[in-house]
Write a protein that holds these residues in place. Structure first.
Motif, PDB file in Angstrom:
ATOM      1  N   TRP A  19     -30.632  27.297 -46.442  1.00 53.54           N
ATOM      2  CA  TRP A  19     -31.939  27.100 -47.086  1.00 53.54           C
ATOM      3  C   TRP A  19     -32.273  25.605 -47.200  1.00 53.54           C
ATOM      4  CZ3 TRP A  19     -32.896  31.516 -45.833  1.00 53.54           C
ATOM      5  CH2 TRP A  19     -32.314  32.677 -46.329  1.00 53.54           C
ATOM      6  N   VAL A  20     -31.270  24.788 -47.503  1.00 47.93           N
ATOM      7  CA  VAL A  20     -31.488  23.334 -47.553  1.00 47.93           C
ATOM      8  C   VAL A  20     -31.915  22.820 -46.181  1.00 47.93           C
ATOM      9  CG1 VAL A  20     -30.370  21.086 -47.902  1.00 47.93           C
ATOM     10  CG2 VAL A  20     -29.905  22.973 -49.482  1.00 47.93           C
ATOM     11  N   PHE A  21     -31.235  23.314 -45.149  1.00 44.33           N
ATOM     12  CA  PHE A  21     -31.592  22.948 -43.776  1.00 44.33           C
ATOM     13  C   PHE A  21     -33.040  23.311 -43.472  1.00 44.33           C
ATOM     14  CE2 PHE A  21     -32.116  24.828 -39.515  1.00 44.33           C
ATOM     15  CZ  PHE A  21     -31.975  23.688 -38.737  1.00 44.33           C
ATOM     16  N   ALA A  22     -33.466  24.504 -43.895  1.00 48.69           N
ATOM     17  CA  ALA A  22     -34.845  24.944 -43.643  1.00 48.69           C
ATOM     18  C   ALA A  22     -35.853  24.022 -44.326  1.00 48.69           C
ATOM     19  CB  ALA A  22     -35.026  26.385 -44.124  1.00 48.69           C
ATOM     20  N   VAL A  23     -35.530  23.574 -45.545  1.00 49.62           N
ATOM     21  CA  VAL A  23     -36.411  22.642 -46.259  1.00 49.62           C
ATOM     22  C   VAL A  23     -36.493  21.310 -45.513  1.00 49.62           C
ATOM     23  CG1 VAL A  23     -36.711  21.290 -48.375  1.00 49.62           C
ATOM     24  CG2 VAL A  23     -36.029  23.696 -48.521  1.00 49.62           C
ATOM     25  N   LEU A  24     -35.344  20.780 -45.107  1.00 47.76           N
ATOM     26  CA  LEU A  24     -35.307  19.503 -44.390  1.00 47.76           C
ATOM     27  C   LEU A  24     -36.088  19.583 -43.078  1.00 47.76           C
ATOM     28  CD1 LEU A  24     -31.571  18.453 -44.929  1.00 47.76           C
ATOM     29  CD2 LEU A  24     -33.605  17.411 -45.960  1.00 47.76           C
ATOM     30  N   MET A  25     -35.969  20.710 -42.388  1.00 43.13           N
ATOM     31  CA  MET A  25     -36.740  20.896 -41.158  1.00 43.13           C
ATOM     32  C   MET A  25     -38.230  20.890 -41.459  1.00 43.13           C
ATOM     33  SD  MET A  25     -35.089  20.951 -38.308  1.00 43.13           S
ATOM     34  CE  MET A  25     -36.384  21.629 -37.287  1.00 43.13           C
ATOM     35  N   GLY A  26     -38.604  21.531 -42.552  1.00 38.65           N
ATOM     36  CA  GLY A  26     -40.014  21.548 -42.937  1.00 38.65           C
ATOM     37  C   GLY A  26     -40.549  20.154 -43.215  1.00 38.65           C
ATOM     38  N   VAL A  27     -39.771  19.369 -43.940  1.00 43.69           N
ATOM     39  CA  VAL A  27     -40.183  17.999 -44.250  1.00 43.69           C
ATOM     40  C   VAL A  27     -40.332  17.188 -42.963  1.00 43.69           C
ATOM     41  CG1 VAL A  27     -39.510  15.849 -45.400  1.00 43.69           C
ATOM     42  CG2 VAL A  27     -39.140  18.050 -46.547  1.00 43.69           C
ATOM     43  N   SER A  28     -39.388  17.349 -42.032  1.00 40.79           N
ATOM     44  CA  SER A  28     -39.431  16.582 -40.784  1.00 40.79           C
ATOM     45  C   SER A  28     -40.591  16.998 -39.892  1.00 40.79           C
ATOM     46  CB  SER A  28     -38.110  16.731 -40.031  1.00 40.79           C
ATOM     47  OG  SER A  28     -37.959  18.036 -39.506  1.00 40.79           O
ATOM     48  N   LEU A  29     -41.112  18.223 -40.082  1.00 40.83           N
ATOM     49  CA  LEU A  29     -42.199  18.725 -39.235  1.00 40.83           C
ATOM     50  C   LEU A  29     -43.571  18.661 -39.912  1.00 40.83           C
ATOM     51  CD1 LEU A  29     -40.454  21.894 -37.720  1.00 40.83           C
ATOM     52  CD2 LEU A  29     -40.842  19.694 -36.597  1.00 40.83           C
ATOM     53  N   ALA A  30     -43.634  18.014 -41.057  1.00 40.35           N
ATOM     54  CA  ALA A  30     -44.892  17.980 -41.822  1.00 40.35           C
ATOM     55  C   ALA A  30     -46.038  17.378 -41.021  1.00 40.35           C
ATOM     56  CB  ALA A  30     -44.684  17.193 -43.119  1.00 40.35           C
ATOM     57  N   ALA A  89     -36.093  31.671 -43.692  1.00 37.28           N
ATOM     58  CA  ALA A  89     -35.946  30.250 -43.380  1.00 37.28           C
ATOM     59  C   ALA A  89     -37.216  29.688 -42.743  1.00 37.28           C
ATOM     60  CB  ALA A  89     -34.751  30.036 -42.453  1.00 37.28           C
ATOM     61  N   LEU A  90     -37.835  30.455 -41.847  1.00 31.59           N
ATOM     62  CA  LEU A  90     -39.081  30.004 -41.227  1.00 31.59           C
ATOM     63  C   LEU A  90     -40.183  29.874 -42.280  1.00 31.59           C
ATOM     64  CD1 LEU A  90     -39.108  32.112 -37.931  1.00 31.59           C
ATOM     65  CD2 LEU A  90     -38.921  29.618 -38.106  1.00 31.59           C
ATOM     66  N   GLY A  91     -40.222  30.811 -43.223  1.00 32.40           N
ATOM     67  CA  GLY A  91     -41.205  30.719 -44.300  1.00 32.40           C
ATOM     68  C   GLY A  91     -40.991  29.484 -45.160  1.00 32.40           C
ATOM     69  N   ILE A  92     -39.731  29.204 -45.495  1.00 34.92           N
ATOM     70  CA  ILE A  92     -39.405  28.002 -46.280  1.00 34.92           C
ATOM     71  C   ILE A  92     -39.820  26.743 -45.521  1.00 34.92           C
ATOM     72  CG2 ILE A  92     -37.489  26.612 -47.170  1.00 34.92           C
ATOM     73  CD1 ILE A  92     -36.052  29.242 -47.811  1.00 34.92           C
ATOM     74  N   THR A  93     -39.524  26.708 -44.230  1.00 37.40           N
ATOM     75  CA  THR A  93     -39.878  25.550 -43.406  1.00 37.40           C
ATOM     76  C   THR A  93     -41.384  25.342 -43.377  1.00 37.40           C
ATOM     77  OG1 THR A  93     -37.915  25.779 -42.003  1.00 37.40           O
ATOM     78  CG2 THR A  93     -39.789  24.597 -41.061  1.00 37.40           C
ATOM     79  N   GLY A  94     -42.119  26.435 -43.174  1.00 36.92           N
ATOM     80  CA  GLY A  94     -43.575  26.328 -43.134  1.00 36.92           C
ATOM     81  C   GLY A  94     -44.158  25.834 -44.444  1.00 36.92           C
ATOM     82  N   LEU A  95     -43.666  26.368 -45.558  1.00 37.57           N
ATOM     83  CA  LEU A  95     -44.171  25.952 -46.871  1.00 37.57           C
ATOM     84  C   LEU A  95     -43.825  24.491 -47.154  1.00 37.57           C
ATOM     85  CD1 LEU A  95     -43.327  29.121 -49.004  1.00 37.57           C
ATOM     86  CD2 LEU A  95     -45.601  28.315 -48.334  1.00 37.57           C
ATOM     87  N   ALA A  96     -42.611  24.082 -46.810  1.00 38.44           N
ATOM     88  CA  ALA A  96     -42.204  22.696 -47.035  1.00 38.44           C
ATOM     89  C   ALA A  96     -43.040  21.745 -46.195  1.00 38.44           C
ATOM     90  CB  ALA A  96     -40.720  22.529 -46.712  1.00 38.44           C
ATOM     91  N   ALA A  97     -43.269  22.097 -44.930  1.00 37.38           N
ATOM     92  CA  ALA A  97     -44.060  21.248 -44.036  1.00 37.38           C
ATOM     93  C   ALA A  97     -45.497  21.121 -44.536  1.00 37.38           C
ATOM     94  CB  ALA A  97     -44.047  21.819 -42.620  1.00 37.38           C
ATOM     95  N   SER A 100     -29.123  30.236 -35.124  1.00 36.80           N
ATOM     96  CA  SER A 100     -29.377  30.173 -33.682  1.00 36.80           C
ATOM     97  C   SER A 100     -30.779  30.672 -33.340  1.00 36.80           C
ATOM     98  CB  SER A 100     -28.339  31.006 -32.916  1.00 36.80           C
ATOM     99  OG  SER A 100     -27.048  30.488 -33.078  1.00 36.80           O
ATOM    100  N   LEU A 101     -31.154  31.836 -33.877  1.00 34.92           N
ATOM    101  CA  LEU A 101     -32.466  32.395 -33.573  1.00 34.92           C
ATOM    102  C   LEU A 101     -33.588  31.550 -34.186  1.00 34.92           C
ATOM    103  CD1 LEU A 101     -31.817  36.234 -33.925  1.00 34.92           C
ATOM    104  CD2 LEU A 101     -31.866  34.835 -31.858  1.00 34.92           C
ATOM    105  N   TYR A 102     -33.345  31.009 -35.360  1.00 32.87           N
ATOM    106  CA  TYR A 102     -34.321  30.124 -36.014  1.00 32.87           C
ATOM    107  C   TYR A 102     -34.615  28.918 -35.129  1.00 32.87           C
ATOM    108  CZ  TYR A 102     -35.832  26.470 -39.328  1.00 32.87           C
ATOM    109  OH  TYR A 102     -36.487  25.434 -39.958  1.00 32.87           O
ATOM    110  N   LEU A 103     -33.563  28.298 -34.603  1.00 30.41           N
ATOM    111  CA  LEU A 103     -33.739  27.117 -33.752  1.00 30.41           C
ATOM    112  C   LEU A 103     -34.463  27.480 -32.463  1.00 30.41           C
ATOM    113  CD1 LEU A 103     -30.272  25.395 -34.264  1.00 30.41           C
ATOM    114  CD2 LEU A 103     -32.497  24.566 -35.085  1.00 30.41           C
ATOM    115  N   ASN A 104     -34.153  28.643 -31.897  1.00 29.02           N
ATOM    116  CA  ASN A 104     -34.856  29.081 -30.690  1.00 29.02           C
ATOM    117  C   ASN A 104     -36.347  29.284 -30.972  1.00 29.02           C
ATOM    118  OD1 ASN A 104     -32.444  29.111 -29.272  1.00 29.02           O
ATOM    119  ND2 ASN A 104     -32.100  31.292 -29.553  1.00 29.02           N
ATOM    120  N   PHE A 105     -36.646  29.965 -32.070  1.00 33.90           N
ATOM    121  CA  PHE A 105     -38.046  30.228 -32.434  1.00 33.90           C
ATOM    122  C   PHE A 105     -38.791  28.918 -32.665  1.00 33.90           C
ATOM    123  CE2 PHE A 105     -41.655  31.000 -35.072  1.00 33.90           C
ATOM    124  CZ  PHE A 105     -42.084  32.286 -34.800  1.00 33.90           C
TER     125      PHE A 105
END
Length: 239
Positions: A97-108, A39-47, A219-224
């Motif tokens: 996974w959708v959540f991870a993508v949305l987080m990535g977009v919001s953190l771009a 999920a962190l990888g997906i977020t980073g790539l999306a951002a 939970s751990l994703y959000l903490n990280f």
């Protein structure tokens, strides 16, 4: 003869069961960490991908759409938490996974605000701190539930202070919020790791176990991610 043989079998069975439970727990925790890492990888790539497109950045952050993008991940968290017992494990994974993508977009925007070197440096600092804190939560014999309750109360205070500072725009308050935020999510990392470990039940079926893995990973994703963002505000070099 039958009684002695039965007694011996029970003794051996207990040893085998303990080993099986330990192996099952390790596999379960590995699944949690795998989900979180992907999920962190997906977020980073999306951002990063969104940040490289000025057109997308203008559409997302230059229009009211930015509020949808910023609030959508929060809505996903509430939806997953409320519906996890009523949806299939495969659906929970897809929503994660959708959540991870949305987080990535919001953190771009972090790739526009901060230089790449400081983002990478803070990421590795966060990863090292997270690994150590999670290891403490996994191995400690101390019950961290009291600490967790205290940290959750502190989290609500942190959210209120962050909302207030949106209007005050105080650099001093932002600095204090960032320090407290790092400490709160550092503590929550250890607490949530222990909580996720204790959620494991050897008799759980595959479906239930996968759902627990997804929610634990969330939970751990959000903490990280929160610890990373607060550290970035403290240590990041702005463009």
């Amino acid at each position: 003869m039958i009684n002695r043989s039965s007694h011996r079998s029970v003794g051996y069975g207990q040893t085998a069961t303990a080993e099986e439970i330990d192996a099952g727990l390790r596999a379960y925790m590995l699944g949690v960490y795998n989900y979180m890492t992907i999920a962190l990888g997906i977020t980073g790539l999306a951002a990063f991908g969104v940040s490289q497109s000025p057109e997308l950045m203008n559409v997302i952050f230059g229009t009211p759409l930015k509020w949808v993008v910023m609030l959508a991940p929060l809505g996903m968290v509430f939806f997953l938490s409320a519906r996890i017992n009523k949806i299939q494990a495969s659906t929970a994974q897809m929503l994660f996974w959708v959540f991870a993508v949305l987080m990535g977009v919001s953190l771009a925007s972090i790739f526009v605000v901060y230089n790449m070197g400081s983002i990478a440096r803070v990421f590795f600092i966060t990863a090292a701190a997270f690994a150590g804190l999670s290891l403490v939560g996994y191995t400690t014999k101390k019950n961290l539930s009291a600490m967790g309750s205290f940290l959750i109360i502190g989290l609500f205070g942190l959210i209120i202070a962050s909302v207030v500072n949106i209007f005050l725009a105080s650099p001093g308050l932002e600095f204090v919020i960032s320090i407290i935020g790092v400490l709160i999510f550092a503590g929550l990392t250890a607490y949530d790791t222990q909580r996720i470990k204790l959620m494991y039940i050897e008799s759980d079926g595959s479906e239930v176990s996968q759902k627990k893995s997804v929610m634990g990973a969330l939970s751990l994703y959000l903490n990280f991610l929160n610890m990373f963002m607060f550290l970035l505000q403290l240590l990041g070099n702005r463009n």
